[in-house]
Structure formats: structure tokens, C-alpha cells
Design a protein around this motif. Structure first.
Motif, mmCIF file in Angstrom:
data_model
loop_
_atom_site.group_PDB
_atom_site.id
_atom_site.type_symbol
_atom_site.label_atom_id
_atom_site.label_comp_id
_atom_site.label_asym_id
_atom_site.label_seq_id
_atom_site.Cartn_x
_atom_site.Cartn_y
_atom_site.Cartn_z
ATOM 1 N N THR A 1 -8.799 4.396 -2.363
ATOM 2 C CA THR A 1 -9.600 4.918 -1.257
ATOM 3 C C THR A 1 -9.283 6.387 -1.003
ATOM 4 O O THR A 1 -8.108 6.769 -0.936
ATOM 5 N N LYS A 2 -10.335 7.178 -0.844
ATOM 6 C CA LYS A 2 -10.183 8.550 -0.365
ATOM 7 C C LYS A 2 -10.200 8.507 1.161
ATOM 8 O O LYS A 2 -11.202 8.154 1.765
ATOM 9 N N VAL A 3 -9.079 8.890 1.780
ATOM 10 C CA VAL A 3 -8.978 8.877 3.242
ATOM 11 C C VAL A 3 -9.606 10.133 3.824
ATOM 12 O O VAL A 3 -10.390 10.078 4.770
ATOM 13 N N THR B 1 -4.108 0.425 -2.391
ATOM 14 C CA THR B 1 -3.784 -0.867 -1.771
ATOM 15 C C THR B 1 -3.709 -1.939 -2.847
ATOM 16 O O THR B 1 -4.598 -2.044 -3.697
ATOM 17 N N THR C 1 0.237 5.600 0.559
ATOM 18 C CA THR C 1 -0.684 6.669 0.930
ATOM 19 C C THR C 1 -0.086 7.996 0.503
ATOM 20 O O THR C 1 1.060 8.313 0.832
ATOM 21 N N MET D 1 -9.058 10.962 -7.080
ATOM 22 C CA MET D 1 -9.944 9.802 -7.183
ATOM 23 C C MET D 1 -10.694 9.783 -8.513
ATOM 24 O O MET D 1 -10.881 8.715 -9.112
ATOM 25 N N SER E 1 0.841 -1.206 0.000
ATOM 26 C CA SER E 1 0.000 0.000 0.000
ATOM 27 C C SER E 1 0.872 1.250 0.000
ATOM 28 O O SER E 1 2.007 1.243 0.495
ATOM 29 N N LYS F 1 -5.308 6.687 -0.652
ATOM 30 C CA LYS F 1 -4.536 5.463 -0.411
ATOM 31 C C LYS F 1 -4.780 4.463 -1.532
ATOM 32 O O LYS F 1 -5.902 4.282 -1.992
ATOM 33 N N GLU G 1 -12.603 -0.820 -6.430
ATOM 34 C CA GLU G 1 -13.099 -0.477 -5.087
ATOM 35 C C GLU G 1 -12.241 -1.080 -3.975
ATOM 36 O O GLU G 1 -12.249 -0.575 -2.842
ATOM 37 N N ASP G 2 -11.488 -2.132 -4.271
ATOM 38 C CA ASP G 2 -10.626 -2.743 -3.261
ATOM 39 C C ASP G 2 -9.290 -2.027 -3.125
ATOM 40 O O ASP G 2 -8.592 -2.211 -2.118
#
Length: 538
Positions: free
Chosen positions: A163-165, A173, A111, A132, A109, A171, A159-160
Motif C-alpha cells: 500500500t502507498k500511504v 502487510t 511501514t 510501489m 506489517s 506499508k 493488492e492485500d
């Protein structure tokens, strides 16, 4: 695989539109750029305008240059100077649109913490939503971004992995470890869009604004395109909000001039400041002119002749080796390149980590070539074809030299001149036995390079080279974080490939650029495209 999902290092050349020098100079007179501000405007002559401004369009040399200037990426390489030229330091990553980043210990991952206050030319401030949306668009377009994520990083589901933190953090992954999890984000094809601006042009039948982005720019880069006339002219204007500081050159006027002789004359006559892609012979005529300058870098190009390894007689390694022993490299270097090239001695670009030339042993040796052909049962020789692109002067000159050289071992070569699109179609389908191929891999990693050209599963391994050990070492290299093991594996790949010779190894032609002497700031990046932000006028 659809045309949109072609691997993004490819650069297919479109048919040139002819523009006479007189017409060009007339256009230049109608648009007196120099009268506005000689030091802030750069006029460039190149063989063709970009086919599209959309970064998901299959890359070409022209689109790579546009992307370099109108898209900005999350990370970058630190700059260093080599022989007076700014180049990338592959050993050190720095923040781009991401001010900082964190990578998990197992490299599954990464970030990104976005830089605050970054604005596009439209004045919109960058947020995680822009990143994103750029990721989501790239994934759904199933082209460049999707290829890198699936084929290099191993992403399975959007989708896995994305990610918007929070408003300034994103991030990524991965399902498994990847040694390229950081450096892939430097790539020229992975720019971040100004989603606020681009979304204004979304319609039901075009949910990703592809039509608008094909001839408009929308990013946080140093330049925006304010005029796009395909086949004629592109105007880049400086982004006054650029986070690294406003560009010194406020406007770049790029004019299409398909004929290199016209580009040369325009530069010599002062009608343009920069002439791209001149021939080695033309460059040699400029070097003693104090009003002009020729910049040169031995970059990552590899020019070769590829052979269909699954069809006789090229399914016999001894035949492939024999042709390599017949190549008069010194003659090609002097007669065609005027000393502005170097022999290619590995399938890995010579400036990339893990490169070695210790396994190159193909000096010109006609007796050795004849002996190998005899061992292959072809003492009397054979007939074959060699394809090259219409309008490519260098390939035509090399083809003539190779025809003569191969004949010394009774190899009768028919030279086949074809339009670029036809040649691509024929070697893609395996219907031409030998053909010229000039390429570059824009990620400075040996496993990445080998995966593109030598993995039997690669869609652009057109010679259909297959070796089980090579495949295994490449796949291990793409998923191992043991750097010593990766280096040893990639050197073994080079040893095997040089022995089995899927190609006729020719030259690293380098990258050269001719400018007026008043132009400074030349820099080099792996896509072999000019970054106008670095340039200025003295």
C-alpha cells in the motif's frame, strides 16, 4: 516453477568466454584508465561479466556483485570492523532508502518512511511511487521478489499486502506473523528502481522494461552502468547525487578474464587493481609481495558433496555417515586450500545466529566407516559416481582426494567431469548419485538457511532429504517470534541433520580478494560481492 522463479540465492555459472592475457593487455592499453586519474578509477579483472543487470534475473556470483553496486535497498545492517575488514552487524538494522520504519507488535506489517532528497544518477527524486512500481514489477515478473514475498513472508495477493500511504510512505502487510519482516529488506535482490527513468523504456510487449533493464541501470545506488558489453567489459560510473555522499572511486572498469592465471598475471603486472576469484594456490604466491594484498573473510559459503538420499545406497543413513568418516579434511585443507578454508561442521553458516558445531563428530576414521558399511550390508563396498564442474580446479583436486579416501572402505568412485549446466540439470533431475555443491544463503537467519536446503518442500533440496521433525521445526521457525524457541529449534535441526548426514560435509572456503597494496576499503557482505562504494585508493 518457471526458470524465472528459481530461488534467488542460486548462482548458476555460465560457460566462460576465453580471453587471452595478451588481448586483455592490448585492450587495457587502448583504454588508458590510469592516465585519467589513478586514484579515482579502479580496474577489476573477474571471471565473467554479469549475465544481466536486471535484479529479477536468477542470481549468480557475477549478478550479485552488479546488484550490490547499482541497486539500493530500503534497509541495511550497521557496519562493524572485524580483523580490519568492514562487515555487516547482523544484530543491528539501520535505515537505507527508508529513513525510518515501524513494525507492528505482532510483526504482520512494516511501514517504511522514505528518506527525503534521495536522487538517482538521472537526477530523479525518490518517491513512494518508485517503491510501489519496484514492488509491482517484482511481483509480476514472478522471479526473485515474488519468491521472497510468497515463500518467506507468506504474501498471497499483491493488492492485500502493498500500500502507498502517501508520497513518502509505503506499508507492507502480511497474512501472518514473520520474524523476518524487517531483515528481509536488506536482501541484495530487493533494490528499489528509479521508476521515472525505467518507465521511459516501457513498451506494449515489454510492460516492465525488462529488455532495457537487462543492460542498463536505473536506481538510487552509488553507481550506474554506462557501458555494458556482455562477455567483455562493464563500466560503472559514480552517482554524483548519492544520498550517502559521492563515491570516492568515480569509475569502476570491470573486465572479463575467464582464466584465473591471466587475472593473476594482470594483477602482478599492474594492468589491473583487483583480481577476483583467484585459486588458493595463486593467492599463496601473492602473500609475500609487498606491492599486493590478499583480503580474506570466513563468510557464509558451504562447500559439500550432496548425495541423493532417496536412491540406494544413499537412502541408508549408515552409508552417508560412513562417507563422512572417510573424508581426510586436514589433507584437503592443506593440499587444496593452502590453509585458506575451514571445515564445515553444520548445515548453517558458521557466522549466522544459532549456528553450533557441537554435533559435528566426523573425524577421519576408516575403521568406523567400514563398520557402518558392514551394518548397512555393504561390507564389500559399492560403486558410485561423483560429479564436478568442468574448469573447477578446486573441485577436481578434492574429487581426486575423495576417490582415494573412499577406496579405503572399498567404495569405488567414478569421477564425472561435466559442464556446469549439465551437472545442474543432472542433479536437479536426480540422475547423478553424488555431486559437488557450493552455496551460500544470503539472509543471516538459521530458519531461512534450513528452509532453503533442508525443508523437504524446498525446490532446491536436491538430495531429497526428508525428516518430519526437521520440516516442522523449520516451518515453526519461519513463523515464530519467540526467539529462544527459534534458537532451540534450529539447534535441534542441526543435531538431526548432522546425525542423518544428507551431505558429505567439506569446507567453508571463505572469500578472498587480491588487490594492489594501494587499494583499501575492502568490505564483505553476505552475497560475497564487492561493494565498490567502500573501496578507495591510498
Amino acid at each position: 516453477m518457471t526458470i524465472e522463479s528459481q530461488p534467488p540465492h542460486r548462482r548458476f555459472l555460465k560457460p566462460a568466454y576465453r580471453l587471452g592475457l595478451a588481448a586483455f593487455l592490448a585492450c587495457a592499453a587502448l583504454a588508458p584508465a590510469h592516465a585519467q586519474d589513478a586514484k579515482s578509477i579502479l580496474v577489476v579483472a573477474g571471471p565473467r561479466t554479469p549475465e544481466s543487470l536486471d535484479q529479477e534475473y536468477p542470481p549468480t556470483e557475477a549478478t550479485h556483485e552488479a546488484k550490490r553496486n547499482i541497486y539500493e535497498r530500503l534497509l541495511a545492517y550497521e557496519a562493524k570492523t572485524v580483523d580490519g575488514v568492514q562487515v555487516e552487524n547482523f544484530d543491528r538494522l539501520v535505515g537505507g532508502l527508508a529513513e525510518k520504519w515501524e513494525v507492528s507488535q505482532d510483526k504482520t506489517s512494516i511501514t517504511f518512511f522514505l528518506r527525503k532528497g534521495v536522487k538517482s544518477a538521472a537526477g530523479n527524486e525518490m518517491k513512494a511511487d518508485d517503491v510501489m512500481w519496484s514492488f509491482e514489477r517484482g511481483w509480476n515478473k514472478n522471479a526473485n521478489f515474488h519468491w521472497y514475498m510468497t515463500q518467506i513472508l507468506g504474501v498471497k495477493k499483491f493488492e492485500d499486502s502493498f500500500t502507498k500511504v502517501d508520497d513518502m510512505t509505503v506499508k507492507v502487510t502480511l497474512p501472518k506473523t514473520s520474524p523476518l519482516i524487517e531483515r528481509i529488506w536488506v536482501n541484495n535482490d530487493l533494490g528499489i528502481l528509479d521508476a521515472t527513468e525505467a518507465r521511459k523504456h516501457v513498451v506494449a510487449e515489454d510492460p516492465w522494461a525488462s529488455r532495457w533493464l537487462s543492460n542498463h541501470s536505473s536506481s538510487f545506488a552509488p553507481y550506474q552502468v554506462t557501458k555494458f558489453q556482455s562477455g567483455q567489459e562493464v563500466v560503472y560510473e559514480a552517482n554524483p547525487n548519492y544520498y550517502r555522499g559521492a563515491p570516492r572511486l568515480k569509475k569502476i572498469i570491470f573486465r572479463e578474464m575467464p582464466t584465473s592465471a591471466n587475472r593473476l598475471a594482470a594483477l602482478q603486472g599492474g594492468a589491473v587493481d583487483v583480481a577476483e576469484w583467484l585459486s588458493p594456490r595463486e593467492l599463496a604466491t601473492l602473500e609475500k609481495n609487498p606491492q599486493l594484498k590478499v583480503w580474506q573473510v570466513f563468510g557464509n559459503y558451504i562447500h559439500r558433496v550432496e548425495m541423493n538420499n532417496t536412491s540406494a545406497p544413499f537412502d541408508n543413513v549408515k552409508v552417508r555417515q560412513a562417507l563422512n568418516y572417510l573424508v581426510p579434511r586436514d589433507e584437503i585443507l592443506k593440499a587444496v586450500y593452502y590453509g585458506k578454508a575451514r571445515p564445515t561442521k553444520s548445515p548453517i553458516s558458521e557466522i549466522y545466529p544459532s549456528f553450533t558445531d557441537q554435533y559435528f563428530h566426523y573425524t577421519q576414521d576408516v575403521a568406523k566407516a567400514k563398520a557402518l558399511l558392514k551394518e548397512a550390508g555393504l561390507e564389500a563396498g559399492f560403486k558410485t559416481q561423483l560429479g564436478y564442474r568442468t574448469g573447477d580446479q578446486i573441485e577436481e583436486e578434492i574429487a581426486v582426494i575423495l576417490k582415494t579416501a573412499f577406496a579405503r572402505a572399498n567404495v569405488d568412485v567414478e569421477l564425472v567431469k561435466l559442464p556446469a549446466s549439465t551437472l545442474v540439470e543432472r542433479y536437479s533431475k536426480g540422475t547423478i548419485p553424488m555431486y559437488f555443491f557450493r552455496d551460500m544463503a544470503i539472509v543471516p537467519d538459521a530458519a531461512y538457511v534450513a528452509n532453503l536446503w533442508l525443508n523437504s518442500a524446498s525446490l532446491i533440496n536436491y538430495p531429497k532429504f526428508k525428516d518430519a521433525e526437521v520440516d516442522r521445526l523449520i516451518n515453526e521457525g519461519l513463523s515464530s517470534n519467540d526467539m529462544a524457541k527459534r534458537d532451540a529449534g534450529m539447534k535441534r535441526v542441526q543435531e538431526i541433520v548432522m546425525e542423518k548426514s544428507p551431505w558429505v560435509f567439506l569446507m567453508n572456503p571463505g572469500y578472498q580478494l587480491a588487490t594492489r597494496a594501494s587499494v583499501a576499503g575492502y568490505s564483505w557482505y553476505t552475497p560475497n560481492s564487492n561493494s565498490w562504494y567502500d573501496f578507495y585508493k591510498k
